[in-house]
Design a protein around this motif. Structure first.
Motif, PDB file in Angstrom:
ATOM      1  N   PHE A  74       0.834  -1.199   0.000  1.00 36.44           N
ATOM      2  CA  PHE A  74       0.000   0.000   0.000  1.00 36.44           C
ATOM      3  C   PHE A  74       0.870   1.252   0.000  1.00 36.44           C
ATOM      4  N   GLY A  75       1.941   1.223   0.760  1.00 35.32           N
ATOM      5  CA  GLY A  75       2.840   2.379   0.834  1.00 35.32           C
ATOM      6  C   GLY A  75       3.450   2.716  -0.520  1.00 35.32           C
ATOM      7  N   GLU A  76       3.818   1.692  -1.261  1.00 39.77           N
ATOM      8  CA  GLU A  76       4.402   1.940  -2.590  1.00 39.77           C
ATOM      9  C   GLU A  76       3.364   2.555  -3.525  1.00 39.77           C
ATOM     10  N   ARG A  77       2.143   2.030  -3.521  1.00 37.18           N
ATOM     11  CA  ARG A  77       1.085   2.591  -4.373  1.00 37.18           C
ATOM     12  C   ARG A  77       0.756   4.019  -3.970  1.00 37.18           C
ATOM     13  N   PHE A  78       0.633   4.247  -2.673  1.00 38.89           N
ATOM     14  CA  PHE A  78       0.309   5.575  -2.167  1.00 38.89           C
ATOM     15  C   PHE A  78       1.419   6.561  -2.525  1.00 38.89           C
ATOM     16  N   GLY A  79       2.650   6.151  -2.313  1.00 36.91           N
ATOM     17  CA  GLY A  79       3.795   7.012  -2.643  1.00 36.91           C
ATOM     18  C   GLY A  79       3.858   7.327  -4.127  1.00 36.91           C
ATOM     19  N   PHE A  80       3.587   6.329  -4.959  1.00 37.04           N
ATOM     20  CA  PHE A  80       3.606   6.557  -6.407  1.00 37.04           C
ATOM     21  C   PHE A  80       2.514   7.550  -6.804  1.00 37.04           C
ATOM     22  N   GLY A  81       1.342   7.442  -6.201  1.00 37.54           N
ATOM     23  CA  GLY A  81       0.261   8.381  -6.491  1.00 37.54           C
ATOM     24  C   GLY A  81       0.603   9.795  -6.073  1.00 37.54           C
ATOM     25  N   ILE A  82       1.196   9.947  -4.890  1.00 39.42           N
ATOM     26  CA  ILE A  82       1.577  11.276  -4.405  1.00 39.42           C
ATOM     27  C   ILE A  82       2.641  11.885  -5.315  1.00 39.42           C
ATOM     28  N   VAL A  83       3.673  11.123  -5.654  1.00 42.65           N
ATOM     29  CA  VAL A  83       4.737  11.627  -6.532  1.00 42.65           C
ATOM     30  C   VAL A  83       4.158  11.994  -7.894  1.00 42.65           C
ATOM     31  N   SER A  84       3.244  11.187  -8.387  1.00 46.79           N
ATOM     32  CA  SER A  84       2.625  11.472  -9.678  1.00 46.79           C
ATOM     33  C   SER A  84       1.875  12.799  -9.647  1.00 46.79           C
ATOM     34  N   LEU A  85       1.120  13.025  -8.589  1.00 40.71           N
ATOM     35  CA  LEU A  85       0.376  14.281  -8.478  1.00 40.71           C
ATOM     36  C   LEU A  85       1.305  15.480  -8.275  1.00 40.71           C
ATOM     37  N   VAL A  86       2.332  15.304  -7.478  1.00 44.80           N
ATOM     38  CA  VAL A  86       3.278  16.400  -7.236  1.00 44.80           C
ATOM     39  C   VAL A  86       3.999  16.767  -8.525  1.00 44.80           C
TER      40      VAL A  86
END
Length: 142
Positions: A74-86
């Motif tokens: 979950f952390g990897e998916r969440f982190g990827f989503g945050i980086v993508s949005l940033v």
């Protein structure tokens, strides 16, 4: 009683018959011979069982290694989503500033493409399920 038990019973009967014919002085040698045959039979049965269990374990390990497993948490998916949005903010600004609306569309197409690839990597069967169901004549409703 199976065939192996019948063979063992015949061996015991033959050993007892031989003891009657040869006398008590050969009793210990006959018993040792019979016990050696029993040991060989037990060893063979144990060896077959161990080989079968090892083969089953190897087959299970081979099946597990072929089955797709999610490689993320979950952390990897969440982190990827945050980086993508940033990263979407400056990419949108650069794309829109350089080439107006077409630049903005290309930047967002790239962002969406990277996210689709990430989803496909972490969920291998996600995009192939519909084709398999349609080829069998099934629908998503069942």
């Amino acid at each position: 009683m199976d065939g192996r038990d019948t063979d063992l019973k015949k061996e015991l009967d033959a050993t007892l018959q031989t003891r009657r014919e040869l006398g008590e002085e050969y009793e210990s040698a006959l018993v040792d011979s019979f016990l050696e045959k029993v040991d060989q039979r037990i060893d063979g049965a144990v060896e077959r069982r161990v080989r079968r269990q090892l083969a089953e374990q190897q087959m299970a390990a081979a099946r597990d290694s072929r089955s797709p497993r999610p490689t993320d948490s979950f952390g990897e998916r969440f982190g990827f989503g945050i980086v993508s949005l940033v990263l979407a903010v400056p990419l949108s600004a650069i794309g829109g500033g350089v080439a107006d609306l077409p630049g903005l569309l290309v930047a967002w197409a790239g962002i969406v493409g990277v996210n689709v690839v990430q989803v496909a990597r972490t969920n291998p069967g996600l995009f192939s399920g519909r084709r398999r169901a349609e080829s069998k004549g099934e629908t998503w409703d069942g």
